[in-house]
Design a protein around this motif. Structure first.
Motif, PDB file in Angstrom:
ATOM      1  N   UNK A  30      56.480 -12.177  52.203  1.00 45.61           N
ATOM      2  CA  UNK A  30      55.471 -11.574  51.328  1.00 45.61           C
ATOM      3  C   UNK A  30      54.131 -11.490  52.075  1.00 45.61           C
ATOM      4  N   UNK A  31      53.596 -10.284  52.193  1.00 42.03           N
ATOM      5  CA  UNK A  31      52.309 -10.051  52.862  1.00 42.03           C
ATOM      6  C   UNK A  31      51.222  -9.592  51.900  1.00 42.03           C
ATOM      7  N   UNK A  32      51.517  -9.604  50.594  1.00 45.40           N
ATOM      8  CA  UNK A  32      50.541  -9.123  49.639  1.00 45.40           C
ATOM      9  C   UNK A  32      50.574  -7.605  49.522  1.00 45.40           C
ATOM     10  N   UNK A  33      49.726  -7.066  48.629  1.00 42.01           N
ATOM     11  CA  UNK A  33      49.693  -5.626  48.412  1.00 42.01           C
ATOM     12  C   UNK A  33      48.688  -4.915  49.294  1.00 42.01           C
ATOM     13  N   UNK A  39      46.012  -9.940  49.990  1.00 40.02           N
ATOM     14  CA  UNK A  39      46.006 -11.331  50.470  1.00 40.02           C
ATOM     15  C   UNK A  39      46.404 -12.311  49.365  1.00 40.02           C
ATOM     16  N   UNK A  40      47.217 -11.860  48.435  1.00 43.03           N
ATOM     17  CA  UNK A  40      47.761 -12.703  47.370  1.00 43.03           C
ATOM     18  C   UNK A  40      49.265 -12.460  47.269  1.00 43.03           C
ATOM     19  N   UNK A  41      49.941 -13.407  46.649  1.00 44.26           N
ATOM     20  CA  UNK A  41      51.390 -13.258  46.503  1.00 44.26           C
ATOM     21  C   UNK A  41      51.684 -12.043  45.616  1.00 44.26           C
ATOM     22  N   UNK A  42      52.581 -11.222  46.108  1.00 37.08           N
ATOM     23  CA  UNK A  42      53.006 -10.072  45.323  1.00 37.08           C
ATOM     24  C   UNK A  42      54.429 -10.226  44.782  1.00 37.08           C
ATOM     25  N   UNK A 140      60.947  -7.429  50.059  1.00 37.72           N
ATOM     26  CA  UNK A 140      60.986  -6.149  50.766  1.00 37.72           C
ATOM     27  C   UNK A 140      62.004  -6.200  51.898  1.00 37.72           C
ATOM     28  N   UNK A 141      62.884  -5.207  51.925  1.00 41.86           N
ATOM     29  CA  UNK A 141      63.904  -5.155  52.960  1.00 41.86           C
ATOM     30  C   UNK A 141      64.534  -3.783  52.982  1.00 41.86           C
ATOM     31  N   UNK A 142      64.947  -3.342  54.155  1.00 42.65           N
ATOM     32  CA  UNK A 142      65.643  -2.078  54.296  1.00 42.65           C
ATOM     33  C   UNK A 142      67.151  -2.271  54.445  1.00 42.65           C
ATOM     34  N   UNK A 143      67.600  -3.509  54.258  1.00 45.11           N
ATOM     35  CA  UNK A 143      69.027  -3.806  54.312  1.00 45.11           C
ATOM     36  C   UNK A 143      69.668  -3.386  52.991  1.00 45.11           C
ATOM     37  N   UNK A 147      64.308   0.565  50.528  1.00 45.33           N
ATOM     38  CA  UNK A 147      63.388   1.607  50.970  1.00 45.33           C
ATOM     39  C   UNK A 147      62.077   1.057  51.520  1.00 45.33           C
ATOM     40  N   UNK A 148      61.835  -0.240  51.344  1.00 47.56           N
ATOM     41  CA  UNK A 148      60.519  -0.788  51.707  1.00 47.56           C
ATOM     42  C   UNK A 148      60.724  -1.905  52.728  1.00 47.56           C
ATOM     43  N   UNK A 149      60.016  -1.817  53.816  1.00 43.40           N
ATOM     44  CA  UNK A 149      60.091  -2.832  54.869  1.00 43.40           C
ATOM     45  C   UNK A 149      59.006  -3.880  54.727  1.00 43.40           C
ATOM     46  N   UNK A 150      57.999  -3.667  53.867  1.00 45.63           N
ATOM     47  CA  UNK A 150      56.897  -4.611  53.685  1.00 45.63           C
ATOM     48  C   UNK A 150      56.415  -4.533  52.247  1.00 45.63           C
ATOM     49  N   UNK A 151      55.886  -5.665  51.756  1.00 49.61           N
ATOM     50  CA  UNK A 151      55.338  -5.681  50.400  1.00 49.61           C
ATOM     51  C   UNK A 151      54.109  -4.787  50.277  1.00 49.61           C
TER      52      UNK A 151
END
Length: 544
Positions: A30-33, A39-42, A140-143, A147-151
């Motif tokens: 999780x990298x936030x939005x 910079x917060x948990x998403x 987030x995952x493309x496996x 469709x999303x590789x990052x939060x």
């Protein structure tokens, strides 16, 4: 990632602040939005972790304060068992419980409906609106078609939903809907928890190691009875780890080394997870202990090894679930022969004084029964205002002449009766003691102010007093009171006072080095320029 915590929240029903134990989940990547929750948990979600005792009319008693958590790894590493140590938040009474949770139930709660509440006075209900895609709280995952590789790529609709609905509606309940262990009394505070899964002859068992605030580790086994839907707690040992009563702060188990590592502010102690030799060499004692680590191998109580290990002795007897010593130890000498092999011990007590007949079973689950033997039958000794049963034996608060006789102490556990101690109680008359004190006082007055000599020791001391001809003090005592069983008492006193161990102890008390009266060492001086510490103190400092 799952983690456990306790938080304060407003109880909707009462309107007061309440304490709840939660289990939280967040994605490791999780990298936030990008525009919201920067910079917060998403992906943060939480739900309630329940540990309660079923009560009448469906009203449960909840233990909401989480003290410790232990994750027991299984063969399937993705499905461990979660053990939680809880306590009550009440200031009136203090109770503790251990609840066990499955990972399947935890995953089901986070994959279930989201909780929703319109206002502060409304109850939590299931959210019935549309849940955006991808599901809020997912990683987030493309496996597998993701469709999303990052939060940071998540739509604002997903981030807004997870910010407004972080609570799941479905709570996580324990296995069997009840605690596996419950303690509702005692002055000890339970602080730490560790669990070992032990393979025995009749299945697998959970052995709990619970640390307390007074340097004690409780070794407890829990057994679930499927037919009656009840839990059984078996206290196997109380391990006193540290001399000072400090709280236990950490417990680790090494299954490979079969060791327990216990930490406190004083340090770390290493303790064996099993001490089978403490249960004795008898088949019945080993079986009644119900320790899954131990089994009777035909000679003594030793470590139980599974079929995969090469064992020298294949004759193993163990019954952890029921502890049926009668069935397991069939053909092994028991009851009748053990009673005949018991040696009668002689105990003396003074009339109108307190006297304790000591007897303590090996197993903490055993019930002690006291019988008074007679020529016709054995009568059970029942407690009253003068006779009290204690954990250490039978206590006579005011001994009477009629209490003299032979007493048998035996333990009863799971239908197995085992004789422990055979004691013969002799009562010394109080009038004889009074005559002794009167005569002693008269002799002292007749002697004027001359100091009385101390009575001679019962056994001759080594050294200068070896050849002393002084009379033994207890023989004078017995002749003065005129006790009719003088020879029996004399034999008993000589056996107690004049044993080889007593002689060695008296010999050890004599000084090994003697100095002249005016020697510098005797006056406290030293031979060198600086004082030297005792030899044992130096050795201790070197090893430390």
């Amino acid at each position: 990632m799952y983690y456990f915590f306790t938080e304060k929240a407003v109880d909707v029903e009462s309107g007061n602040n309440a304490v709840f134990t939660r289990i939280g989940r967040v994605c490791a990547n999780d990298q936030g939005g990008q525009r919201m929750l920067v910079n917060k948990w998403s992906s943060f979600l939480k739900t309630r972790l329940i540990c309660s005792v079923p009560g009448p009319h469906g009203i449960d008693t909840h233990l909401d304060q989480l003290e410790d958590v232990f994750v027991l790894k299984m063969k399937d590493e993705k499905n461990p068992e979660i053990f939680g140590l809880f306590r009550t938040t009440s200031t009136i009474f203090q109770g503790y419980a251990v609840c066990v949770y499955n990972m399947d139930n935890i995953r089901a709660a986070f994959n279930g409906p989201f909780a929703h509440k319109e206002g502060p006075d409304h109850h939590w209900t299931a959210f019935e609106g549309r849940v955006p895609y991808p599901r809020p709280g997912s990683c987030a995952s493309q496996v597998n078609g993701g469709q999303y590789s990052s939060s940071k790529e998540y739509p604002d609709e997903v981030l807004r939903f997870v910010r407004e609905h972080p609570v799941m509606l479905q709570a996580v309940r324990p296995q069997h809907r009840r605690p596996v262990l419950l303690r509702s009394h005692g002055d000890r505070r339970l602080t730490q928890l560790a669990v070992d899964r032990v393979e025995a002859q009749d299945g697998h068992y959970h052995v709990l190691y619970i640390g307390t605030d007074d340097a004690v580790v409780l070794k407890v086994m829990t057994i679930y009875n499927k037919d009656s839907d009840t839990m059984e707690e078996v206290l196997l040992e109380e391990l006193h780890v540290f001399k000072n009563p400090v709280p236990i702060t950490e417990i680790l188990i090494s299954a490979k080394r079969q060791q327990l590592y216990v930490g406190s502010e004083l340090g770390v102690a290493q303790v064996k997870v099993h001490q089978c030799d403490l249960y004795g060499s008898a088949c019945a004692d080993c079986c009644l202990a119900r320790d899954p680590y131990c089994a009777w191998d035909g000679v003594t109580c030793s470590r139980y090894l599974t079929a995969g290990h090469n064992t020298k002795r294949r004759f193993r007897r163990q019954d952890v679930r029921h502890g049926n010593a009668v069935q397991q130890c069939d053909g092994v000498p028991m009851n009748g022969e053990e009673l005949r092999r018991l040696q009668e011990k002689l105990v003396y007590g003074v009339e109108n004084n307190s006297t304790l007949l000591e007897c303590k079973p090996r197993s903490p689950q055993a019930k002690v029964l006291w019988l008074r033997q007679s020529s016709t039958n054995n009568d059970e000794v029942k407690p009253d205002d003068r006779v009290v049963r204690t954990p250490h034996g039978l206590l006579f608060l005011r001994l009477q002449k009629a209490d003299a006789g032979t007493y048998l102490c035996q333990s009863t556990e799971h239908g197995f009766v085992q004789p422990l101690t055979l004691l013969k109680l002799e009562v010394v008359e109080e009038e004889r003691l009074e005559e002794l004190f009167v005569r002693a006082g008269t002799e002292e007055e007749a002697g004027g102010s001359a100091p009385r000599k101390a009575p001679a020791p019962p056994c001759p001391l080594p050294g200068p007093r070896q050849g002393s001809t002084s009379r033994v003090w207890y023989k004078e005592f017995l002749q003065l009171i005129g006790y009719n069983n003088f020879h029996k008492v004399e034999e008993y006193c000589e056996r107690v006072w004049c044993s080889d161990r007593r002689r060695k102890k008296l010999k050890a008390l004599q000084p090994k080095w003697k100095f002249p009266p005016n020697s510098p060492d005797r006056r406290g001086g030293t031979r060198g320029d600086r004082p030297r510490s005792p030899r044992h103190t130096q050795r201790h400092s070197e090893t430390t």
